[in-house]
Design a protein around this motif. Structure first.
Motif, short mmCIF file in Angstrom:
data_model
loop_
_atom_site.label_atom_id
_atom_site.label_comp_id
_atom_site.label_asym_id
_atom_site.label_seq_id
_atom_site.Cartn_x
_atom_site.Cartn_y
_atom_site.Cartn_z
N GLN A 1 0.57 -1.43 -0.10
CA GLN A 1 -0.15 -0.16 -0.28
C GLN A 1 0.73 1.43 -0.27
O GLN A 1 0.47 2.68 0.03
CB GLN A 1 -0.77 0.00 1.27
N GLY A 2 2.01 1.18 0.33
CA GLY A 2 3.01 2.23 0.27
C GLY A 2 3.35 2.80 1.52
O GLY A 2 3.67 4.15 1.81
N LYS A 3 2.40 2.47 2.79
CA LYS A 3 2.89 2.39 3.74
C LYS A 3 4.33 2.05 4.81
O LYS A 3 3.81 0.91 5.22
CB LYS A 3 1.82 2.32 4.19
N TYR A 4 5.16 2.63 3.96
CA TYR A 4 6.83 1.73 3.85
C TYR A 4 7.49 2.01 5.79
O TYR A 4 8.09 1.29 6.51
CB TYR A 4 7.51 2.20 3.25
N SER A 5 6.98 3.12 5.98
CA SER A 5 7.61 3.09 7.67
C SER A 5 5.88 2.24 8.19
O SER A 5 6.88 2.16 9.38
CB SER A 5 7.38 4.52 8.06
N GLU A 6 5.43 2.71 8.26
CA GLU A 6 4.62 1.99 9.28
C GLU A 6 4.71 0.04 8.97
O GLU A 6 5.41 -1.00 10.31
CB GLU A 6 3.49 1.47 9.12
N ALA A 7 5.28 -0.43 7.97
CA ALA A 7 5.43 -2.24 7.60
C ALA A 7 7.29 -1.67 7.93
O ALA A 7 6.88 -2.95 9.30
CB ALA A 7 6.04 -1.76 5.91
N ALA A 8 8.34 -0.78 8.62
CA ALA A 8 9.22 -1.30 8.98
C ALA A 8 8.98 -1.27 10.38
O ALA A 8 9.84 -2.10 10.84
CB ALA A 8 9.73 -0.24 8.46
N ASN A 9 8.30 -0.42 10.35
CA ASN A 9 7.71 -0.45 12.06
C ASN A 9 7.42 -2.10 12.85
O ASN A 9 7.89 -2.19 13.81
CB ASN A 9 6.99 0.80 12.54
N ALA A 10 6.27 -1.85 12.07
CA ALA A 10 5.79 -3.68 12.27
C ALA A 10 7.03 -4.35 12.42
O ALA A 10 6.72 -5.51 13.36
CB ALA A 10 4.59 -3.79 11.45
N LEU A 11 7.94 -5.19 11.14
CA LEU A 11 8.51 -5.57 11.22
C LEU A 11 9.96 -5.58 12.00
O LEU A 11 10.16 -6.52 12.57
CB LEU A 11 9.61 -5.82 9.96
N GLN A 12 10.00 -4.36 12.47
CA GLN A 12 11.22 -3.82 13.69
C GLN A 12 10.38 -4.96 15.01
O GLN A 12 10.91 -5.27 15.77
CB GLN A 12 11.89 -2.99 13.76
N ARG A 13 9.26 -5.18 15.40
CA ARG A 13 8.93 -5.35 16.32
C ARG A 13 8.53 -6.37 16.63
O ARG A 13 8.40 -6.74 18.12
CB ARG A 13 7.12 -4.25 16.56
N SER A 14 7.69 -7.17 15.65
CA SER A 14 8.25 -8.54 15.14
C SER A 14 9.04 -9.30 15.24
O SER A 14 9.34 -10.61 16.11
CB SER A 14 7.09 -9.11 13.73
N LEU A 15 10.52 -8.63 15.22
CA LEU A 15 11.71 -9.15 15.58
C LEU A 15 12.41 -9.06 17.18
O LEU A 15 13.25 -9.71 17.50
CB LEU A 15 12.76 -8.04 14.16
N ALA A 16 12.17 -8.08 17.96
CA ALA A 16 12.24 -7.48 19.38
C ALA A 16 11.17 -9.14 19.48
O ALA A 16 12.37 -9.30 20.76
CB ALA A 16 11.89 -6.44 19.44
N ILE A 17 9.94 -9.22 19.15
CA ILE A 17 9.02 -10.04 20.10
C ILE A 17 9.71 -11.11 20.42
O ILE A 17 10.50 -12.76 20.88
CB ILE A 17 7.65 -9.81 19.52
N TRP A 18 10.06 -11.72 18.08
CA TRP A 18 10.40 -12.99 18.48
C TRP A 18 11.91 -13.39 18.72
O TRP A 18 11.93 -14.68 19.04
CB TRP A 18 10.47 -14.02 17.07
N THR A 19 12.87 -12.42 18.86
CA THR A 19 14.60 -12.44 19.78
C THR A 19 14.06 -13.00 20.84
O THR A 19 14.27 -13.87 21.05
CB THR A 19 15.06 -11.47 18.85
#
Length: 657
Positions: free
Chosen positions: A288-306
């Motif tokens: 959808q072109g919501k690139y900053s939202e996508a980046a924040n979601a992925l960083q949060r998922s990384l933190a949780i999984w790690t």
């Protein structure tokens, strides 16, 4: 000085092709009815190994011995210690066969669990053989309509699906579904099988059935356990990913948000399922072109999984892979490279260097190399991916066709048009054979083939491919589906190349209208279509209409890529052209200066774009009585043209046998 139009080639919108995957469902029964520990840490493993040693003194016939082995194998499996898990499962299986016999239910359960372990490692033939044996035991022991029989049917269907045998998988899921339909206490299993069946129907292109079964799975589950159950979230998540695959991102987003909210409320904000929902919703936001939202979601998922699993769990690889795709979209190539390599390192450490999912990441790295102009490296990576996939799936599997498609894209980008066309046609034949000539994925390969032929200057053939792809997509999804927008955009480009300007204009307008309606106006593909449409107006000398389109394309690209991205130089030069042709030389000058400032810093140098920008600025200088400076720029442009010619010759020599 003569005023002329500096033709910048129309940029085509590339369409990615992905293989679908389905996760197996683990059977929850334990041979002796003892609950398996869930934590899977080293202390648990030590406790269970001590227990195995203790009960072994009682003899293999003691039921506690088999239970301890079963639990220990489960812990190894959750730790991804697959060799150890396989060894223990096989010990447990040998004990069961010795004590209870080869056709006992406990033996069937162990066969099922060992098969699921093999499936995780992509040992599909081994998994299938074990599940077929477990199915025969349960059919004989309990009959063809027993719930335990349905469980094995479900898992065997998952293996068939993984091997690309979708029709066989569909038949098994339907058989399991019939069993659950007749068992009132088993409605939750009914919902799970409906969910799995829908995923296979999606692969087969049976979209109306798939959507119906997702909706029914959701309704069944919600009726039994309520709307806020964590299992309901699982179906919402899968349904949302279905919409992602259909490019229906505005419909995917609320489903994925719903799954995220339920998991956060029911399991806590740092549960691994929350990370999965964030990772999946990032896909919708990226498109959808919501690139900053996508980046924040992925960083949060990384933190949780790690935090939950440590830094070397396969889910970490999934998040890094998605981050790499996002960075690649944003042309942040060093960051994308780092993310892909971290994903690959995690995956190879867990599953080894020859696992099919590792081949997916290799393909992503290869397409990144293609974007960077490192074509030989890209070819080598894709050849390796093909070898891995052929080893596991055979030469005619659809995952091999995916890699052939990607290899064709590399060939096309480096000007190997004959090789590109051959690879595209091989991939197309495999899809038509496996899925039929009107499957939407066939339309995707046709689209990519058309793009390659467009680059090769085969405009009539490209137009035929695009029109066939368009007809398939319209028939499957209707005339307003978001997947039609890039098709229409590139078809407009082909018409433009053939000077069919009226047809091209209508196609561009229809493409933009679809993207607008779908809410995809922040995406780079939307911006590229705006730019291409403006270029059409330049050719038609509709300069007042071209300028605003270029301005909007520039805004979209600046917001997504930053103010110094080399991709901005093309649209800046086009903005300058629109002003030059209207006689607005003072307005054109800063666009020329900015384009040159970006291009002169970019590495490797983009000689073609530099030449176009210099010629545009030379016109501005000449028209504003700065002839000497204009001539100096024209001389520099000639020097760059010579460098570009020499580079082309050297590249040709390097490619020669």
């Amino acid at each position: 000085m003569k005023l002329f139009h500096f033709t910048i080639p129309i940029s085509v919108i590339c369409w990615a092709l992905a293989a679908h995957a389905q996760l197996p469902i683990t059977e929850t029964t334990n041979p002796s009815g003892i609950q398996t520990s869930k934590s899977g840490n080293n202390q648990d493993a030590k406790v269970l190994m001590d227990a195995v040693r203790q009960v072994s003194e009682l003899g293999e016939s003691d039921p506690q011995y088999a239970s301890a082995l079963y639990n220990l194998a489960g812990i190894y499996r959750r730790q991804h210690s697959y060799a150890e898990a396989e060894s223990v499962y096989k010990r447990a299986l040998a004990v069961s066969e010795k004590v209870h016999g080869a056709k006992h239910e406990e033996t069937a359960t162990l066969l099922n669990e060992l098969a699921l372990l093999f499936q995780e490692q992509a040992k599909f033939s081994d998994a299938r053989a074990l599940l077929q044996r477990a199915l025969a035991i349960r059919e004989q022991a309990f009959g063809p309509d027993h719930p335990l029989t349905a469980t094995v049917l479900n898992n065997l269907a998952s293996v068939y699906n993984s091997q690309g045998q979708y029709s066989e998988a569909e038949a098994l899921y339907k058989r399991a579904l019939t069993i659950w339909e007749n068992l009132e206490p088993e409605k939750l299993n009914l919902a799970a099988t409906l969910d799995n069946l829908a995923s296979v129907e999606e692969d087969l292109g049976e979209y109306s059935q798939a959507e119906e079964h997702f909706r029914r799975a959701l309704a069944v589950r919600q009726k039994i356990v309520g709307p806020n159950d964590t299992g309901v979230a699982t179906i919402l998540n899968n349904f949302g990913m279905y919409y992602n695959e259909q490019a229906r991102y505005s419909e995917a987003e609320p489903l994925l948000r719903g799954a995220l909210a339920i998991w956060e409320e029911g399991l806590g904000p740092e549960h691994p399922n929350v990370a999965a929902a964030l990772c999946n919703i990032s896909v919708a936001w990226r498109h959808q072109g919501k690139y900053s939202e996508a980046a924040n979601a992925l960083q949060r998922s990384l933190a949780i999984w790690t935090k939950a699993y440590g830094p070397e769990h396969p889910n970490i690889a999934s998040a890094f892979n998605n981050l790499g795709l996002l960075q690649k979209t944003l042309r942040n190539y060093p960051e994308a490279e780092s993310d892909f390599q971290r994903a690959l390192a995690v995956w190879e450490k867990t599953f080894g260097p020859e696992h099919p999912v590792g081949a997916n990441i290799l393909s992503n790295v290869a397409l990144l190399r293609k974007d960077e102009g490192k074509f030989l490296e890209a070819e080598n990576l894709l050849e390796r991916a093909i070898t891995i996939r052929q080893k596991f799936f055979g030469t005619e599997h659809l995952t091999v066709a995916v890699t052939l498609n990607n290899l064709a894209e590399v060939y096309s980008s480096e000007g190997k048009h004959k090789e590109a066309e051959s690879s595209y046609l091989r991939a197309l034949a495999m899809y038509e054979k496996n899925l039929g000539p009107e499957h939407p994925v066939v339309a995707t390969v046709l689209y990519n083939l058309a793009t390659g032929r467009m680059r090769a200057g085969k405009y009539e053939a490209s137009e035929q491919d695009l029109r066939r792809a368009l007809a398939i997509r319209e028939k499957q999804f209707g005339p307003g589906h978001p997947d039609l927008a890039p098709l229409l955009s590139n078809l407009a480009g082909v018409e433009q190349m053939q000077h069919k300007y009226a047809d091209a204009e209508l196609l561009y307008k229809r493409s933009l209208a679809i993207w607008n309606k779908a809410g995809l106006t922040k995406s780079l593909d939307f911006g590229q279509t705006m730019q291409n449409f403006g270029n059409l107006y330049l050719e038609e000398r509709k300069y007042d209409q071209a300028g605003p389109l270029f301005a909007e394309a520039l805004t979209i690209k600046e917001n997504s890529l930053g103010e110094q991205s080399p991709d901005l130089a093309h649209v800046l030069t086009l903005l300058a052209e629109a002003d030059i042709f209207r006689g607005y030389y003072s307005e054109a000058e800063p666009f020329c200066q900015r384009a040159l400032g970006i291009l002169e810093k970019s590495s490797p140098p983009d000689y073609a774009s530099l030449i176009y920008a210099m010629k545009a600025y030379a016109v501005v200088l000449a028209k504003t009585q700065r002839q000497a400076q204009a001539e100096l720029l024209e001389t520099k442009a000639m020097v760059y043209a010579a460098k570009m010619k020499n580079k082309s010759k050297n590249d040709t020599r390097e490619m020669s046998p």
